[in-house]
Design a protein around this motif. Structure first.
Motif: not given
Ligand SMILES: C[S@@+](CC[C@H](N)C(=O)[O-])C[C@H]1O[C@@H](n2cnc3c(N)ncnc32)[C@H](O)[C@@H]1O
Length: 208
Positions: A114-122, A140-148
């Motif tokens: 249910n978490l959206k792709e604009d809610d990303t994590y370092d 996690a691959k969907r929700l991680i920031k690039s470089g995270g």
């Protein structure tokens, strides 16, 4: 700004967890993750598997926080066991970390979808049911920031994963952990290393 977390209170949480057989991060794995967090300076961390909030409370020391926390740095941590979730919530309160740690009472396999792709994590830290590691990895691959960085604990599962273990009892967990390792090694968007520290820690830098 960095948070100061009361080490005596942390020691009490750790001691009580060990006394009650609550699984928490081993000291050497924790130290490794602390070094990584120190270098990354994360603003947002997602933890899958809170237990009683011990690792989340330590991770809070490494959050990068601007003045008055305008950018809203925090750790979101997910736990499905009600008793542990309640204890984690109490511990977070006792440590004065309620502004910085958001405990979520949910099954992560459902909650994460249910978490959206604009809610990303370092940083995303996976430390929950081993049989679900592939679900957690895909989310996690969907929700991680690039470089995270995605970090997973227990990936060697007491030597069973790289050995010839094929017994019924832990077969699903071992199979999923083997898939996890294959996946992070094969995925071209990840730079991964598997370390024989604690129960096995996998670290993946994500280049989306
Ligand atoms: C190893 S413990 C977490 C330890 C914690 N990270 C620490 O070091 O302090 C794993 C926790 O994940 C929880 N868990 C397992 N599968 C889960 C799931 N699908 N969703 C949410 N929590 C889960 C378990 O109830 C358990 O408390």
């Amino acid at each position: 700004m960095k948070l100061i977390v009361d080490d005596n209170k942390l020691d009490n949480i750790k001691r009580k967890a060990i006394e009650n057989y609550v699984p928490i991060l081993q000291d050497d794995s924790l130290k490794l993750i602390e070094v990584i967090l120190h270098m990354i300076k994360p603003k947002k961390i997602l933890e899958i598997g809170t237990a009683v909030g011990y690792s989340a409370a330590i991770f809070a020391k490494y959050l990068e926080i601007d003045e008055n926390n305008k950018e809203g740095s925090y750790i979101k941590t997910i736990e499905r066991n009600e008793k542990r979730f309640k204890e984690a919530t109490e511990n977070i309160f006792t440590l004065n970390l309620t502004e910085y740690i958001i405990p979520v009472f949910a099954d992560a396999t459902e909650y994460l979808t249910n978490l959206k792709e604009d809610d990303t994590y370092d940083v995303i830290f996976i430390d929950a049911a081993k049989g679900q590691y592939m679900v957690f990895l895909n989310e996690a691959k969907r929700l991680i920031k690039s470089g995270g960085v995605i970090i997973a604990d227990n990936v060697l599962f007491k030597g069973r994963v790289l050995g010839g273990y094929n017994e019924h009892r832990h077969r699903t967990a071992v199979t999923r952990l083997r898939e996890y390792i294959d996946n992070i090694n094969d995925d071209k968007t990840l730079d991964s290393i598997l370390l024989n520290v604690g129960d096995g820690v996998a670290i993946s830098i994500v280049n989306k």
